[in-house]
Design an enzyme around this catalytic site. Structure first.
Site, PDB file in Angstrom:
ATOM      1  N   SER A 144       0.723  -1.213   0.039  1.00 24.02           N
ATOM      2  CA  SER A 144       0.173  -0.229   0.307  1.00 24.02           C
ATOM      3  C   SER A 144       1.122   1.265   0.408  1.00 24.02           C
ATOM      4  CB  SER A 144      -0.580  -0.007   1.363  1.00 24.02           C
ATOM      5  OG  SER A 144      -1.931   1.132   1.677  1.00 24.02           O
ATOM      6  N   TYR A 157      -1.220  -0.864  10.390  1.00 25.97           N
ATOM      7  CA  TYR A 157      -2.205  -1.283   9.453  1.00 25.97           C
ATOM      8  C   TYR A 157      -0.487  -0.721   8.384  1.00 25.97           C
ATOM      9  CZ  TYR A 157      -3.897  -1.773   4.279  1.00 25.97           C
ATOM     10  OH  TYR A 157      -4.479  -2.280   3.302  1.00 25.97           O
ATOM     11  N   LYS A 161       2.056  -3.513   6.001  1.00 27.13           N
ATOM     12  CA  LYS A 161       2.433  -2.677   4.691  1.00 27.13           C
ATOM     13  C   LYS A 161       3.856  -2.890   4.337  1.00 27.13           C
ATOM     14  CE  LYS A 161      -1.831  -4.013   3.062  1.00 27.13           C
ATOM     15  NZ  LYS A 161      -1.849  -5.367   2.098  1.00 27.13           N
TER      16      LYS A 161
END
Length: 253
Positions: A144, A157, A161
């Protein structure tokens, strides 16, 4: 284009959003595709949609990527229906925490890393014998933009990533001699259910949009061709790379 005729692809988290778009594009380019997600109803609906589009070489199975028995069923589905595996796209991900990183509970942190990082590692590790049987293949991880530019309120998160980008580089180095390429795609903010928390909050929506030089959020059609390219022989001399598909957002890790 028919760059993937004769190839068999597994795509995790592929019943909606970016994952579904990538599976659809691979099928359109001739690949035989196994779609998967945690919900059987979603798998059945995705298979139905793809076949309605004229893609007959499609099958699907329930796969919670954290469960060994589900991952094994995924490989068996590809072997039993299509005779082998050439391509793995590891797309499944979760984000159960929105807020300050220090406020993330241990169980949510563990879930994020279990699904987003550990499962990608295990999928790659377990699929290797099948790719080696085919004398090579292509693996694509899905990171991401926040793996390069961490975004406030989704810190854990973002960290997961970032780890995927490093995992990609490590495996690319180790597997190059086996003719197995490992690359990564880093999407920006796309109009999918996964980004609902961003798109439905006007202040966050406008703030994030202001950082995108192209001044729009991504559509799934913006990314599917990148996945197909990385899985094809057009990218046969590319490995260990992360391709950012984020509308021009400046990135550095």
């Amino acid at each position: 284009m028919n760059r993937l005729i004769g190839k068999v692809a597994i795509v995790t988290g592929s019943t909606q959003g970016i994952g579904f778009a990538m599976a659809r594009r691979l099928a359109a380019e001739g690949a035989k595709v196994v779609v998967s997600s945690r919900q059987e109803a979603n798998v059945n609906e995705a298979v139905k949609k793809l076949k309605h589009l004229g893609h007959e070489n499609i099958t699907g199975t329930v796969c919670h990527v954290s469960k060994p028995e589900d991952r094994n069923r995924l490989y068996e589905e590809a072997l039993n229906k299509f005779g082998g595996i050439d391509i793995l796209i590891s797309n499944a991900a979760v984000n159960p925490h929105v807020g300050l990183t220090a406020e993330c509970t241990e169980d949510k942190w563990d879930k994020i890393f279990d699904v987003n990082v550990r499962s990608s590692f295990l999928l790659i590790k377990e699929v290797l014998p099948y790719l080696k049987e085919r004398n090579g293949g292509s693996i694509v991880t899905v990171s991401s933009i926040v793996g390069l530019n961490p975004l406030a309120l989704i810190g854990p998160y973002s960290v997961s990533k970032s780890a995927l980008i490093s995992l990609t580089k490590v495996f690319a180095n180790e597997l190059a001699s086996h003719n197995i390429r490992v690359n990564c795609i880093a999407p920006g903010v796309y109009r999918t259910s996964f980004t609902k928390v961003v798109l439905e909050n006007k202040s966050i929506h406008d703030a994030v949009l202001s950082t995108i030089p192209m001044r729009r959020y991504g559509e799934t059609s913006d990314i599917e061709g990148v996945a197909a390219f990385l899985c094809s022989d057009d990218a046969k001399y590319i490995t260990g790379e992360t391709i950012i598909v984020a509308g021009g957002v400046h990135c550095r890790l």
